[in-house]
Design a protein around this motif. Structure first.
Motif, PDB file in Angstrom:
ATOM      1  N   ALA A  92       8.020  73.727  98.637  1.00 24.30           N
ATOM      2  CA  ALA A  92       7.082  74.838  98.779  1.00 24.30           C
ATOM      3  C   ALA A  92       7.737  76.198  98.595  1.00 24.30           C
ATOM      4  CB  ALA A  92       6.414  74.763 100.150  1.00 24.30           C
ATOM      5  N   MET A  93       9.034  76.299  98.926  1.00 23.68           N
ATOM      6  CA  MET A  93       9.660  77.630  98.888  1.00 23.68           C
ATOM      7  C   MET A  93      10.560  77.839  97.673  1.00 23.68           C
ATOM      8  SD  MET A  93      12.704  77.550 101.754  1.00 23.68           S
ATOM      9  CE  MET A  93      14.168  76.509 101.569  1.00 23.68           C
ATOM     10  N   GLU A  94      10.777  76.792  96.886  1.00 26.75           N
ATOM     11  CA  GLU A  94      11.768  76.869  95.815  1.00 26.75           C
ATOM     12  C   GLU A  94      11.514  78.020  94.846  1.00 26.75           C
ATOM     13  OE1 GLU A  94      14.652  73.359  94.534  1.00 26.75           O
ATOM     14  OE2 GLU A  94      12.513  72.919  94.683  1.00 26.75           O
ATOM     15  N   ARG A  95      10.267  78.191  94.439  1.00 30.35           N
ATOM     16  CA  ARG A  95       9.971  79.252  93.447  1.00 30.35           C
ATOM     17  C   ARG A  95      10.072  80.648  94.051  1.00 30.35           C
ATOM     18  NH1 ARG A  95       4.452  80.935  93.398  1.00 30.35           N
ATOM     19  NH2 ARG A  95       3.183  79.848  94.959  1.00 30.35           N
ATOM     20  N   SER A 138       2.611  72.394 114.485  1.00 28.76           N
ATOM     21  CA  SER A 138       1.321  72.472 113.806  1.00 28.76           C
ATOM     22  C   SER A 138       1.131  73.881 113.264  1.00 28.76           C
ATOM     23  CB  SER A 138       0.203  72.125 114.799  1.00 28.76           C
ATOM     24  OG  SER A 138      -1.062  72.291 114.186  1.00 28.76           O
ATOM     25  N   HIS A 139       1.173  74.019 111.947  1.00 25.37           N
ATOM     26  CA  HIS A 139       1.007  75.325 111.305  1.00 25.37           C
ATOM     27  C   HIS A 139       0.587  75.069 109.870  1.00 25.37           C
ATOM     28  CE1 HIS A 139       1.411  79.621 111.226  1.00 25.37           C
ATOM     29  NE2 HIS A 139       2.337  79.627 110.299  1.00 25.37           N
ATOM     30  N   ASP A 140      -0.059  76.050 109.233  1.00 24.30           N
ATOM     31  CA  ASP A 140      -0.579  75.824 107.882  1.00 24.30           C
ATOM     32  C   ASP A 140       0.497  76.056 106.826  1.00 24.30           C
ATOM     33  OD1 ASP A 140      -0.482  78.536 108.356  1.00 24.30           O
ATOM     34  OD2 ASP A 140      -2.394  78.991 107.389  1.00 24.30           O
ATOM     35  N   ALA A 141       1.496  75.209 106.875  1.00 23.69           N
ATOM     36  CA  ALA A 141       2.597  75.221 105.912  1.00 23.69           C
ATOM     37  C   ALA A 141       2.859  73.779 105.491  1.00 23.69           C
ATOM     38  CB  ALA A 141       3.844  75.843 106.534  1.00 23.69           C
ATOM     39  N   ALA A 142       3.756  73.599 104.528  1.00 20.08           N
ATOM     40  CA  ALA A 142       3.963  72.268 103.954  1.00 20.08           C
ATOM     41  C   ALA A 142       4.410  71.248 105.002  1.00 20.08           C
ATOM     42  CB  ALA A 142       4.983  72.356 102.824  1.00 20.08           C
ATOM     43  N   GLU A 143       5.468  71.560 105.718  1.00 18.36           N
ATOM     44  CA  GLU A 143       5.960  70.671 106.780  1.00 18.36           C
ATOM     45  C   GLU A 143       6.765  71.513 107.775  1.00 18.36           C
ATOM     46  OE1 GLU A 143       8.725  66.689 107.292  1.00 18.36           O
ATOM     47  OE2 GLU A 143       7.613  66.937 105.416  1.00 18.36           O
ATOM     48  N   PRO A 144       6.088  72.332 108.566  1.00 22.21           N
ATOM     49  CA  PRO A 144       6.780  73.283 109.444  1.00 22.21           C
ATOM     50  C   PRO A 144       7.492  72.596 110.598  1.00 22.21           C
ATOM     51  CG  PRO A 144       4.442  73.265 109.927  1.00 22.21           C
ATOM     52  CD  PRO A 144       4.626  72.403 108.708  1.00 22.21           C
ATOM     53  N   VAL A 145       8.577  73.226 111.047  1.00 23.18           N
ATOM     54  CA  VAL A 145       9.364  72.669 112.151  1.00 23.18           C
ATOM     55  C   VAL A 145       9.819  73.778 113.094  1.00 23.18           C
ATOM     56  CG1 VAL A 145      10.229  70.724 110.770  1.00 23.18           C
ATOM     57  CG2 VAL A 145      11.569  72.854 110.896  1.00 23.18           C
ATOM     58  N   GLY A 146      10.177  73.374 114.305  1.00 24.20           N
ATOM     59  CA  GLY A 146      10.939  74.201 115.221  1.00 24.20           C
ATOM     60  C   GLY A 146      12.328  73.609 115.325  1.00 24.20           C
ATOM     61  N   TYR A 147      13.214  74.273 116.054  1.00 22.93           N
ATOM     62  CA  TYR A 147      14.592  73.787 116.192  1.00 22.93           C
ATOM     63  C   TYR A 147      15.049  73.886 117.643  1.00 22.93           C
ATOM     64  CZ  TYR A 147      15.169  73.946 111.103  1.00 22.93           C
ATOM     65  OH  TYR A 147      15.037  73.737 109.755  1.00 22.93           O
ATOM     66  N   THR A 148      15.883  72.947 118.040  1.00 22.70           N
ATOM     67  CA  THR A 148      16.616  73.045 119.298  1.00 22.70           C
ATOM     68  C   THR A 148      18.104  73.034 118.983  1.00 22.70           C
ATOM     69  OG1 THR A 148      16.678  70.645 119.681  1.00 22.70           O
ATOM     70  CG2 THR A 148      14.808  71.875 120.608  1.00 22.70           C
ATOM     71  N   PHE A 149      18.861  73.801 119.771  1.00 24.27           N
ATOM     72  CA  PHE A 149      20.313  73.907 119.622  1.00 24.27           C
ATOM     73  C   PHE A 149      20.950  73.518 120.951  1.00 24.27           C
ATOM     74  CE2 PHE A 149      18.476  76.543 116.435  1.00 24.27           C
ATOM     75  CZ  PHE A 149      19.331  76.474 115.347  1.00 24.27           C
ATOM     76  N   THR A 150      21.856  72.548 120.921  1.00 29.57           N
ATOM     77  CA  THR A 150      22.486  72.045 122.137  1.00 29.57           C
ATOM     78  C   THR A 150      23.997  72.127 122.007  1.00 29.57           C
ATOM     79  OG1 THR A 150      20.637  70.506 122.405  1.00 29.57           O
ATOM     80  CG2 THR A 150      22.572  70.125 123.775  1.00 29.57           C
TER      81      THR A 150
END
Length: 268
Positions: free
Chosen positions: A87-90, A122-134
């Motif tokens: 989705a972001m390549e271009r 859940s967001h209107d993007a191709a495959e959105p994510v959040g992140y955790t850092f440990t």
């Protein structure tokens, strides 16, 4: 040094966060111009050459505006799932194959003592994510651009020492605002953004004895104010029997135009 971070900017005008565990330093999203990103980093005493790589949550402009140019300038590895890459390549231009890493949703990558895990949102993007850092038992969770707070998201972020949580809009300000109704409907939907009330209700379930601080993030410039967001969230917490002494108040602001102070995750 423990796990520390600074939210360089947060909101519809651009998003970027830096995480540092003393061994590796990463950026999450690069939704501002290269010039602005470097100015904000300079305010916190770091520059692009300190970074190991860049994680992407999704392909919307306020998260990737400067990504391609910034990554190329500083020779950074970019991590995103396959759908987000597509989705972001271009928009980001050419990223050399050796700097283009597919990190599938739910995958955990390890960099020395730092673990980075993505989780679906859940967001209107191709495959959105959040992140955790440990890092050495310290956990930071980034949770913005949430259409709603799902049980799956809660499971990923409930045990965090510090949480950066979306509190995007005041519902009445949005309903009365200047946006056309189709945009309002999108923001209010399950693939839009989390309101102040929804953030407060989520925190009633997410706050534990482990939680040190919560940063309210991704506020709308048109349909929210930080004082209102904090008041709304705190009122909901108090109405649910969750009270804090003044010097232990866990809510912290983020800004659209300046970075938060460096914050060590375990520090009171």
């Amino acid at each position: 040094m423990g796990l520390q971070f600074t939210v360089l900017a947060s909101g519809s005008t651009g998003n970027a966060t830096i995480i540092d565990n003393g061994e590796k330093m990463f950026m999450v999203d690069a939704g501002l111009s290269v010039k602005k990103l470097e100015e904000l980093m300079q305010e916190r005493g770091v520059s692009g050459h300190h970074l190991e790589g860049l994680f992407v949550t999704h392909e919307h402009s306020d998260h990737i505006k400067g990504l391609g140019a910034f990554a190329r300038k500083h020779n950074l590895t970019v991590y995103a799932n396959e759908a987000t890459w597509g989705a972001m390549e271009r928009h980001v231009g050419k990223i050399e194959p050796e700097k283009r890493v597919v990190m599938e949703t739910g995958e955990t990558l390890t960099f020395g003592s730092l673990e980075v895990q993505s989780y679906p949102i859940s967001h209107d993007a191709a495959e959105p994510v959040g992140y955790t850092f440990t890092h050495n038992g310290q956990k930071l969770a980034l949770a913005t651009d949430l259409g709603y707070m799902s049980d799956k998201v809660k499971k990923h972020i409930i045990d965090s020492d510090v949480l950066v949580l979306e509190s995007n809009h005041d519902t009445e300000m949005l309903r009365m605002g200047r946006y056309p109704w189709n945009i309002k409907r999108r923001i209010l939907s399950d693939v839009g953004h989390l309101s102040n009330v929804a953030a407060g209700e989520a925190l009633c379930e997410l706050l534990t004895d482990r939680t040190k601080r919560v940063y309210l993030a991704h506020l709308s410039l048109d349909h929210n104010m930080m004082d209102l967001a904090m008041l709304t969230v705190n009122t909901i917490l108090e109405n649910n029997g969750i009270f804090f002494k003044k010097d232990e108040f866990p809510l912290r602001p983020t800004y659209h135009d300046r970075p938060t102070p460096w914050d060590e995750v375990k520090r009171k």
